[in-house]
Design a protein around this motif. Sequence first.
Motif, PDB file in Angstrom:
ATOM      1  N   ILE A 149       0.841  -1.208   0.000  1.00 26.77           N
ATOM      2  CA  ILE A 149       0.000   0.000   0.000  1.00 26.77           C
ATOM      3  C   ILE A 149       0.868   1.247   0.000  1.00 26.77           C
ATOM      4  N   SER A 150       1.883   1.240   0.849  1.00 30.81           N
ATOM      5  CA  SER A 150       2.754   2.413   0.961  1.00 30.81           C
ATOM      6  C   SER A 150       3.459   2.735  -0.351  1.00 30.81           C
ATOM      7  N   SER A 151       3.787   1.697  -1.123  1.00 25.97           N
ATOM      8  CA  SER A 151       4.511   1.914  -2.378  1.00 25.97           C
ATOM      9  C   SER A 151       3.588   2.047  -3.586  1.00 25.97           C
ATOM     10  N   SER A 152       2.277   2.013  -3.363  1.00 24.83           N
ATOM     11  CA  SER A 152       1.333   2.124  -4.487  1.00 24.83           C
ATOM     12  C   SER A 152       1.209   3.568  -4.951  1.00 24.83           C
ATOM     13  N   ALA A 153       0.635   3.750  -6.141  1.00 23.75           N
ATOM     14  CA  ALA A 153       0.496   5.085  -6.721  1.00 23.75           C
ATOM     15  C   ALA A 153      -0.456   5.957  -5.913  1.00 23.75           C
ATOM     16  N   ASP A 154      -1.483   5.374  -5.334  1.00 24.80           N
ATOM     17  CA  ASP A 154      -2.476   6.136  -4.573  1.00 24.80           C
ATOM     18  C   ASP A 154      -2.848   5.348  -3.310  1.00 24.80           C
ATOM     19  N   PRO A 155      -2.035   5.450  -2.263  1.00 28.64           N
ATOM     20  CA  PRO A 155      -2.274   4.659  -1.044  1.00 28.64           C
ATOM     21  C   PRO A 155      -3.646   4.887  -0.425  1.00 28.64           C
ATOM     22  N   GLU A 156      -4.098   6.137  -0.413  1.00 23.49           N
ATOM     23  CA  GLU A 156      -5.385   6.432   0.218  1.00 23.49           C
ATOM     24  C   GLU A 156      -6.543   5.776  -0.526  1.00 23.49           C
ATOM     25  N   LYS A 157      -6.468   5.825  -1.842  1.00 20.36           N
ATOM     26  CA  LYS A 157      -7.509   5.190  -2.650  1.00 20.36           C
ATOM     27  C   LYS A 157      -7.525   3.675  -2.400  1.00 20.36           C
ATOM     28  N   LEU A 158      -6.339   3.101  -2.330  1.00 16.98           N
ATOM     29  CA  LEU A 158      -6.241   1.664  -2.122  1.00 16.98           C
ATOM     30  C   LEU A 158      -6.768   1.276  -0.733  1.00 16.98           C
ATOM     31  N   ARG A 159      -6.442   2.085   0.267  1.00 18.65           N
ATOM     32  CA  ARG A 159      -6.957   1.813   1.612  1.00 18.65           C
ATOM     33  C   ARG A 159      -8.485   1.875   1.637  1.00 18.65           C
ATOM     34  N   GLN A 160      -9.032   2.827   0.900  1.00 19.36           N
ATOM     35  CA  GLN A 160     -10.492   2.964   0.844  1.00 19.36           C
ATOM     36  C   GLN A 160     -11.117   1.731   0.193  1.00 19.36           C
ATOM     37  N   MET A 161     -10.503   1.257  -0.904  1.00 17.44           N
ATOM     38  CA  MET A 161     -11.029   0.067  -1.577  1.00 17.44           C
ATOM     39  C   MET A 161     -10.980  -1.143  -0.649  1.00 17.44           C
ATOM     40  N   ILE A 162      -9.869  -1.276   0.077  1.00 13.70           N
ATOM     41  CA  ILE A 162      -9.725  -2.397   0.999  1.00 13.70           C
ATOM     42  C   ILE A 162     -10.773  -2.320   2.099  1.00 13.70           C
ATOM     43  N   GLN A 163     -10.998  -1.127   2.615  1.00 10.91           N
ATOM     44  CA  GLN A 163     -11.994  -0.946   3.674  1.00 10.91           C
ATOM     45  C   GLN A 163     -13.391  -1.296   3.168  1.00 10.91           C
ATOM     46  N   GLU A 164     -13.713  -0.858   1.939  1.00 14.66           N
ATOM     47  CA  GLU A 164     -15.028  -1.160   1.366  1.00 14.66           C
ATOM     48  C   GLU A 164     -15.186  -2.655   1.084  1.00 14.66           C
ATOM     49  N   LEU A 165     -14.122  -3.262   0.583  1.00 14.73           N
ATOM     50  CA  LEU A 165     -14.152  -4.702   0.313  1.00 14.73           C
ATOM     51  C   LEU A 165     -14.367  -5.493   1.606  1.00 14.73           C
ATOM     52  N   THR A 166     -13.624  -5.116   2.639  1.00 15.45           N
ATOM     53  CA  THR A 166     -13.743  -5.804   3.926  1.00 15.45           C
ATOM     54  C   THR A 166     -15.152  -5.687   4.480  1.00 15.45           C
ATOM     55  N   SER A 167     -15.706  -4.486   4.435  1.00 18.14           N
ATOM     56  CA  SER A 167     -17.053  -4.256   4.935  1.00 18.14           C
ATOM     57  C   SER A 167     -18.078  -5.063   4.148  1.00 18.14           C
ATOM     58  N   TYR A 168     -17.926  -5.061   2.829  1.00 16.26           N
ATOM     59  CA  TYR A 168     -18.871  -5.795   1.988  1.00 16.26           C
ATOM     60  C   TYR A 168     -18.803  -7.294   2.242  1.00 16.26           C
ATOM     61  N   TRP A 169     -17.593  -7.820   2.350  1.00 14.82           N
ATOM     62  CA  TRP A 169     -17.436  -9.251   2.584  1.00 14.82           C
ATOM     63  C   TRP A 169     -18.021  -9.660   3.932  1.00 14.82           C
ATOM     64  N   GLN A 170     -17.727  -8.881   4.977  1.00 18.37           N
ATOM     65  CA  GLN A 170     -18.189  -9.228   6.317  1.00 18.37           C
ATOM     66  C   GLN A 170     -19.702  -9.097   6.465  1.00 18.37           C
ATOM     67  N   ASN A 171     -20.289  -8.109   5.795  1.00 15.76           N
ATOM     68  CA  ASN A 171     -21.719  -7.836   5.976  1.00 15.76           C
ATOM     69  C   ASN A 171     -22.622  -8.505   4.946  1.00 15.76           C
ATOM     70  N   VAL A 172     -22.083  -8.798   3.759  1.00 13.34           N
ATOM     71  CA  VAL A 172     -22.907  -9.355   2.684  1.00 13.34           C
ATOM     72  C   VAL A 172     -22.289 -10.617   2.087  1.00 13.34           C
TER      73      VAL A 172
END
Length: 362
Positions: free
Chosen positions: A180-203
């Motif tokens: 994540i730290s070495s990615s082009a857009d760390p914040e965007k990637l963190r957001q995607m991971i957070q959304e993915l985690t939430s979706y997987w856990q809840n749905v």
Amino acid sequence: MHRAIASLCILITLATIPLLQGAAYAAPISEEDLKIMEQSLSIVEIDRDISKVMLQQQDTERDTVKLTKQIADKSIQIESSRERAGKVIAAYYMGERETLLTALLSVNSLSDFFTVWDYYQLISERNQDILNTYQQEYIGLRQAREDLDQTSRELEKIKQRLLQQRERLVALQQSVESSISSSADPEKLRQMIQELTSYWQNVGLHEVRRYFKALSQAMANFSDYLKDYGDSLASIKGGYILTIREKELNQFLRNKNKLLGDMTFRFTEQRMIVQGSKEGLELSIEGHYTIENQPQNALIFHIDKLVFNGLELPDTTRNELEDAFDLGFYPQQLVPFIEATEAKISENELTITLKLSLKSRN
């Protein structure tokens, strides 16, 4: 001996909300980002497995304490029983038993004989009760010690598994954080991971389990298959051949559960493919069946690969679903006194060889 007989690949598209929403997915996702997200999903699942193992460890530790107390209590009880049993045995060898018998034979009247006999019987029964009590308490103590040994071995395995999973989790977390730290857009990637985690856990996880449950329930009633398709079972010398055809299998499963109505099962060389089409969520499962004979003859399904919306889930999730939902086929539910010995998948059908056996299901 296990026989691997088929690899299974399932592609299911379920009716649910879109995977993720928002600006984070406005642009295409790179393969590198997908890999990072896949690792992050594995972290979620491994962490969930660690929580389960910790609860299992707590339960096993409680069992260990309980068994240890039982052994201590039984040891006290058995000391008292051993002392009483020792006196009984000593009486037999020191002549007290012969004295009673002599008294029995020395009486001068029939009424005295029966009086002494009743007395002798009471003493013998009491002595036998003492010996039986000692024997049962000794057996109980031995069983408690065996149970404790088994529980201790299980606890050690649990601790080792917990240690391995924690090491695995830390390694993945370090890898993901570095990526994540070495990615082009760390914040965007963190957001995607957070959304993915939430979706997987809840749905996502709920939907996956719901479809596995539907398949498991349908397979539990597979004995009804012959009621609908009696001609699929043909007699041969020493047994039968069961032929499961695509069209009939699809009809059978859809009739068993409406949730399976959007799924299509297809047989091809060395594998079975199941496909469905609805918006929102994609799941693919690859696995195989083995013929197993313990605790009973069956074709047991093993999950080799589980992919959720393009992201492969870890072995912990596969193992959990495999343990929770039985997708196996049990021949003796169809016909008593048979067992599966071979299975082949060809175009459009699965054939299973069933041989007569003296073993019947319980």
